[in-house]
Design a protein around this motif. Sequence first.
Motif, mmCIF file in Angstrom:
data_model
loop_
_atom_site.group_PDB
_atom_site.id
_atom_site.type_symbol
_atom_site.label_atom_id
_atom_site.label_comp_id
_atom_site.label_asym_id
_atom_site.label_seq_id
_atom_site.Cartn_x
_atom_site.Cartn_y
_atom_site.Cartn_z
ATOM 1 N N PHE A 55 0.832 -1.198 0.000
ATOM 2 C CA PHE A 55 0.000 0.000 0.000
ATOM 3 C C PHE A 55 0.867 1.248 0.000
ATOM 4 O O PHE A 55 2.048 1.199 0.326
ATOM 5 C CB PHE A 55 -0.977 0.028 1.170
ATOM 6 C CG PHE A 55 -0.499 -0.662 2.420
ATOM 7 C CD1 PHE A 55 -0.520 -2.053 2.516
ATOM 8 C CD2 PHE A 55 -0.035 0.074 3.497
ATOM 9 C CE1 PHE A 55 -0.079 -2.692 3.663
ATOM 10 C CE2 PHE A 55 0.400 -0.572 4.653
ATOM 11 C CZ PHE A 55 0.379 -1.949 4.727
ATOM 12 N N TRP B 156 -3.286 -2.860 -2.645
ATOM 13 C CA TRP B 156 -3.534 -3.806 -3.742
ATOM 14 C C TRP B 156 -2.805 -5.098 -3.442
ATOM 15 O O TRP B 156 -2.032 -5.173 -2.479
ATOM 16 C CB TRP B 156 -3.035 -3.216 -5.075
ATOM 17 C CG TRP B 156 -1.572 -2.970 -5.076
ATOM 18 C CD1 TRP B 156 -0.596 -3.859 -5.433
ATOM 19 C CD2 TRP B 156 -0.891 -1.781 -4.669
ATOM 20 N NE1 TRP B 156 0.644 -3.292 -5.272
ATOM 21 C CE2 TRP B 156 0.490 -2.015 -4.798
ATOM 22 C CE3 TRP B 156 -1.321 -0.532 -4.186
ATOM 23 C CZ2 TRP B 156 1.452 -1.058 -4.472
ATOM 24 C CZ3 TRP B 156 -0.362 0.415 -3.876
ATOM 25 C CH2 TRP B 156 1.013 0.148 -4.019
ATOM 26 N N ARG C 209 -3.937 3.938 -1.059
ATOM 27 C CA ARG C 209 -4.332 2.820 -1.919
ATOM 28 C C ARG C 209 -3.690 1.547 -1.407
ATOM 29 O O ARG C 209 -2.591 1.587 -0.855
ATOM 30 C CB ARG C 209 -3.838 3.037 -3.352
ATOM 31 C CG ARG C 209 -4.647 3.994 -4.167
ATOM 32 C CD ARG C 209 -4.059 4.160 -5.559
ATOM 33 N NE ARG C 209 -2.798 4.894 -5.536
ATOM 34 C CZ ARG C 209 -1.662 4.453 -6.051
ATOM 35 N NH1 ARG C 209 -1.602 3.273 -6.622
ATOM 36 N NH2 ARG C 209 -0.562 5.186 -5.999
#
Lengths: 105, 416
Positions: free
Chosen positions: B262, B336, B334
């Motif tokens: 992240f 992922w 963010r």
Amino acid sequence: MLLIECPWCGPRAETEFSYGGEAGIERPADPYALSDAEWADYLFFRSNPRGAHRELWNHAQGCRRWFGVERDTVSYRIEKSYRLGSAGSGRPAAAQIEASEEKRR
Amino acid sequence: MKRYSGLALLRNALDYNRNWPPAWRSPEPKKSYDAIIVGGGGHGLATAYYLAREHGFGNVAVLEKGWIGGGNTGRNTSIVRSNYLWTEASLLYEKSLKLWEGLSRELNYNVMFSQRGVYNLGHSLQDMRDIERRVNANRLNGIDAEVLGPAEIQKAIPCINTSPGARYPILGASLQRRGGVARHDAVAWGFARAADALGVDIIERCEVTSIEVRAGRAVGVATTRGAIAADRIGVVVAGNAGVLAGMAGLRLPIESHPLQAFVSEPIRPVLDTVVMSGAVHGYISQSDKGELVVGAGIDAYNGYGQRGSFPVIEHAMQAIIELFPAFSRVRMLRMWGGIVDICPDACPIVSKTPVEGLYFNCGWGTGGFKATPGSGWVFAHTLANDRPHDLNAPFSLDRFASGALIDEHGAAAVAH
Ligand SMILES: Cc1cc2nc3c(=O)[nH]c(=O)nc-3n(C[C@H](O)[C@H](O)[C@H](O)COP(=O)(O)OP(=O)(O)OC[C@H]3O[C@@H](n4cnc5c(N)ncnc54)[C@H](O)[C@@H]3O)c2cc1C
Ligand SMILES: [Zn+2]
């Protein structure tokens, strides 16, 4: 976070469990009879499917029992969880415990 | 290929940047190639580049099911280092590091390789013994490495918490000054552009759906864009290696797991190096944009879903806040996941297979970005000569039967 159903305790958060890898790997009855390649396959090679996977989980922070789970490795959806060994005995087959311990070493 | 240069920038600025040519073509696949590379990540593109550049292959295609660099290449925390414990591994990663050092020039593409140093922290007496051992092993192999104490660490990284009262006090670290980070996307794009200029066809949105094997020999692939024949086929698909192996009737000693990372909101420069800790399990650097880039450990279960579970993120975050208490108020922007191909000995497989003309490059797991150029370099050699280079000979598929495993688990501090 996965919601995993322990066959004894019911649905619990993933953090209560530890993962034991692919289910159904049997320790060879006579290891000395195996070729190196067969032994390597038993120790190291896994089916690693993209899709339905039968795997072992241990309810480490609950009843501490091993059980089987069928889970999709793409959607992570759990199709079912089940007790190992003969119905109702509540004891996992020795072979499967050993296989999963082998993996964690 | 139109060369990139200061002058070219200036000239194109005068046209409002309307006349830059595409960095690579998008050709239709041909009916057959001398070599096909399956997987357009950094490793696959580097392989194609070195096949063309070092081995004179003029008729090569890279087949990518999505877009190039959309797999782990574009999802990783981009740490580059070569301080592995065992000679086999450290020589392979060091070859790669040497290639990184000249890569922007070689490709005429700025891959933003920044040798800002990599710290591997030790939090216990045993950690420190392992660190000393690894540093000594590195030096014997001609790899730069040094051991630092808490005071030196504090001086170099002011915001780190070296207080002895910490839950996991920092007792020291290894430092590889030549290590650092690179721009992940740029590595894929740079190799793609340079390979394309040498005639390599880069074919995106082209998923390989089966491998055709005749009399023990791979002769081609079926894809979503038609059948393609090839003399030799190199498979470099990271987390999907097992799926491709299955297409040729092979099994691999690999399991696929989610690995998450992240980034935070951009903040002012605060961390000018890379810090990793195997004991508390987190690693962090700051991007040129100012984001803190944080990586986690793998999720324990098998997965192909390119996402993992929240507890793993929480665990990594705890580690970072333990090391850098001031970051507790930074907001994350963010997160992922990628799918990493984990091998039992935490080392790659770059190898021939029992199927002739079929080669696999996989098992890089959580730490293959740093190997991108070196992996391509040795894999190209393996495909071109039908035999491994000295550097990747130990990384054969056979080692699992012979027992010659290269156990880098834990030995190389945290696995990235
Ligand atoms: C969160 C995270 C952090 C990481 N951090 C680091 C780090 O700090 N340092 C480090 O060294 N490494 C790190 N890694 C590991 C590193 O990212 C990988 O080892 C490396 O990028 C693998 O490169 P690759 O080119 O082999 O794979 P990929 O970039 O994944 O490329 C494989 C390609 O194959 C394609 N493909 C798959 N199946 C098919 C098919 N059937 N047909 C055609 N194409 C197909 C995929 O779409 C994909 O683009 C990290 C990984 C992750 C996920
Ligand atoms: Zn239970």
